[in-house]
Design a protein around this motif. Structure first.
Motif, short mmCIF file in Angstrom:
data_model
loop_
_atom_site.label_atom_id
_atom_site.label_comp_id
_atom_site.label_asym_id
_atom_site.label_seq_id
_atom_site.Cartn_x
_atom_site.Cartn_y
_atom_site.Cartn_z
N MET A 128 71.96 14.57 -22.52
CA MET A 128 71.16 14.08 -23.62
C MET A 128 69.69 14.10 -23.26
O MET A 128 69.32 14.14 -22.10
CB MET A 128 71.60 12.66 -24.00
N SER A 129 68.84 14.12 -24.29
CA SER A 129 67.40 14.16 -24.07
C SER A 129 66.72 13.19 -25.01
O SER A 129 67.15 13.03 -26.16
CB SER A 129 66.87 15.59 -24.30
N GLN A 130 65.70 12.53 -24.52
CA GLN A 130 64.94 11.57 -25.33
C GLN A 130 63.46 11.90 -25.21
O GLN A 130 62.95 12.10 -24.10
CB GLN A 130 65.23 10.15 -24.85
N LEU A 131 62.78 11.98 -26.35
CA LEU A 131 61.37 12.33 -26.37
C LEU A 131 60.52 11.07 -26.53
O LEU A 131 60.80 10.23 -27.39
CB LEU A 131 61.08 13.30 -27.52
N PHE A 132 59.47 10.97 -25.72
CA PHE A 132 58.56 9.83 -25.76
C PHE A 132 57.17 10.33 -26.17
O PHE A 132 56.62 11.24 -25.55
CB PHE A 132 58.47 9.15 -24.40
N GLN A 133 56.61 9.72 -27.19
CA GLN A 133 55.23 9.98 -27.59
C GLN A 133 54.35 8.90 -26.96
O GLN A 133 54.48 7.72 -27.29
CB GLN A 133 55.09 9.95 -29.12
N LEU A 134 53.48 9.30 -26.05
CA LEU A 134 52.67 8.33 -25.32
C LEU A 134 51.37 8.05 -26.07
O LEU A 134 50.76 8.96 -26.64
CB LEU A 134 52.37 8.83 -23.91
N GLN A 135 50.96 6.80 -26.04
CA GLN A 135 49.75 6.37 -26.72
C GLN A 135 48.67 6.02 -25.71
O GLN A 135 48.96 5.53 -24.61
CB GLN A 135 50.05 5.13 -27.59
N LEU A 136 47.43 6.24 -26.09
CA LEU A 136 46.30 5.90 -25.24
C LEU A 136 46.02 4.41 -25.30
O LEU A 136 45.97 3.82 -26.39
CB LEU A 136 45.06 6.68 -25.70
N ALA A 137 45.83 3.78 -24.16
CA ALA A 137 45.40 2.38 -24.12
C ALA A 137 43.98 2.30 -24.65
O ALA A 137 43.09 3.04 -24.20
CB ALA A 137 45.47 1.84 -22.70
N THR A 138 43.74 1.44 -25.61
CA THR A 138 42.47 1.43 -26.34
C THR A 138 41.56 0.26 -25.98
O THR A 138 40.54 0.04 -26.64
CB THR A 138 42.74 1.40 -27.85
N GLU A 139 41.90 -0.48 -24.94
CA GLU A 139 41.12 -1.66 -24.60
C GLU A 139 39.65 -1.33 -24.36
O GLU A 139 38.75 -2.05 -24.79
CB GLU A 139 41.72 -2.35 -23.38
N LEU A 166 39.06 11.24 -28.13
CA LEU A 166 39.98 10.64 -27.16
C LEU A 166 41.32 10.35 -27.82
O LEU A 166 42.38 10.57 -27.21
CB LEU A 166 39.38 9.36 -26.58
N LEU A 167 41.29 9.86 -29.04
CA LEU A 167 42.54 9.56 -29.73
C LEU A 167 43.32 10.82 -30.08
O LEU A 167 44.52 10.76 -30.36
CB LEU A 167 42.25 8.75 -31.00
N ALA A 168 42.64 11.98 -30.06
CA ALA A 168 43.30 13.25 -30.37
C ALA A 168 44.05 13.83 -29.17
O ALA A 168 44.77 14.81 -29.31
CB ALA A 168 42.28 14.27 -30.88
N ILE A 169 43.89 13.22 -27.99
CA ILE A 169 44.66 13.68 -26.82
C ILE A 169 46.12 13.38 -27.07
O ILE A 169 46.50 12.26 -27.41
CB ILE A 169 44.18 12.97 -25.53
N GLN A 170 46.96 14.39 -26.90
CA GLN A 170 48.39 14.24 -27.14
C GLN A 170 49.15 14.30 -25.81
O GLN A 170 48.97 15.23 -25.04
CB GLN A 170 48.91 15.33 -28.07
N VAL A 171 49.99 13.32 -25.59
CA VAL A 171 50.81 13.26 -24.37
C VAL A 171 52.25 12.99 -24.78
O VAL A 171 52.53 11.99 -25.46
CB VAL A 171 50.31 12.18 -23.40
N THR A 172 53.16 13.87 -24.40
CA THR A 172 54.59 13.68 -24.68
C THR A 172 55.37 13.86 -23.39
O THR A 172 54.98 14.62 -22.50
CB THR A 172 55.11 14.67 -25.73
#
Length: 262
Positions: free
Chosen positions: A1-12, A28-34
């Motif tokens: 099985m496979s699970q996909l994670f969409q990572l979010q940028l910490a915005t502090e 910066l918010l347009a950076i995509q990390v999966t």
């Protein structure tokens, strides 16, 4: 099985980071990390983690510290989190007992994996939140108690760098051999994105904790929580990515981890 994670940028510190890098907050918010996490039935069951990063501009790509793959760097190395680092936190799920409630329980112990695109890596064990607190953390040892746990770097041929994880797993290639890390620009929707990809696997038979009861923290086929994270170092600015964040960012806070759907 496979699970996909969409990572979010910490915005502090988002506005300050954007100003220091000389870009807009929206960039910066347009950076995509999966991150895709896949259980693979090789000779022993393995967890394969594949990280993909897409930057919105050449300007940001020029500032990103993405170490070049070097075979001589494939070794256990501490303090990788001080630079660009691919991470994953793992906790097991306690085995259900007869007449137990439906509440899912997890032991307090967990494992942290660090990997650098250079080939360096580390695997640590904790028996509870950031404990032991020594730095560097205690390395996780293989079940023989003598050798540190290692990870496997698969091959990524540049000519096949756009292959999906599904086609990679269906191929006849050996997944447990030396890797060259893909770092290439490609065109998507008419815009040039600057993409970086890195993947590795770890043998689940190695992932047995020694700081807690083995029957509570043997990950053999029983991953409960998974928290893939990425640290990207841009010159003097460090950005933190995870599926969810504590405030301030703290990857060790397990209430932000995700159940792994096996």
């Amino acid at each position: 099985m496979s699970q996909l994670f969409q990572l979010q940028l910490a915005t502090e510190n988002l506005a300050a980071n954007a100003e220091q890098l000389g870009v807009s907050v929206s960039q910066l918010l347009a950076i995509q990390v999966t991150v895709s996490a896949t259980l693979m039935p090789q000779s022993t069951l393995q967890l394969y983690l594949n990280y993909k990063i897409q930057l919105p501009s050449q300007y940001l790509a020029d500032q990103l510290n993405w170490p070049k793959w070097q075979q001589q760097q494939v070794k256990f190395t501490d303090y990788l989190w001080e630079q660009t680092c691919l991470e994953c936190f793992i906790a097991s799920q306690l085995k259900p007992v007869a007449n137990a409630t439906t509440t899912i329980e997890y032991p307090t112990g967990y494992i942290e994996i660090n990997a650098s695109p250079s080939g360096s890596y580390a695997v640590y064990e904790f028996n509870s939140y950031r404990q032991p607190s020594s730095l560097p953390p205690n390395p996780l040892l293989q079940p023989n108690g003598e050798h540190r746990v290692d990870i496997n770097w698969p091959i990524y041929p540049t000519s096949q760098s756009k292959r999906s994880i599904q086609s990679l797993l269906k191929s006849d290639s050996n997944i447990n051999i030396e890797s060259s890390i893909v770092s290439h620009p490609f065109t998507s929707n008419g815009n040039t994105d600057h993409a970086y990809e890195c993947g590795f696997s770890v043998d689940l038979d190695q992932l047995t904790m020694t700081t807690t009861k083995a029957d509570e923290m043997s990950l053999n086929h029983n991953i409960g929580l998974l928290h893939p994270c990425v640290i990207l170092s841009f010159d003097k600015v460090v950005l933190y990515f995870a599926p969810r964040h504590a405030t301030p960012p703290d990857f060790h806070q397990r209430q932000y981890w995700t159940a792994f759907n096996q």
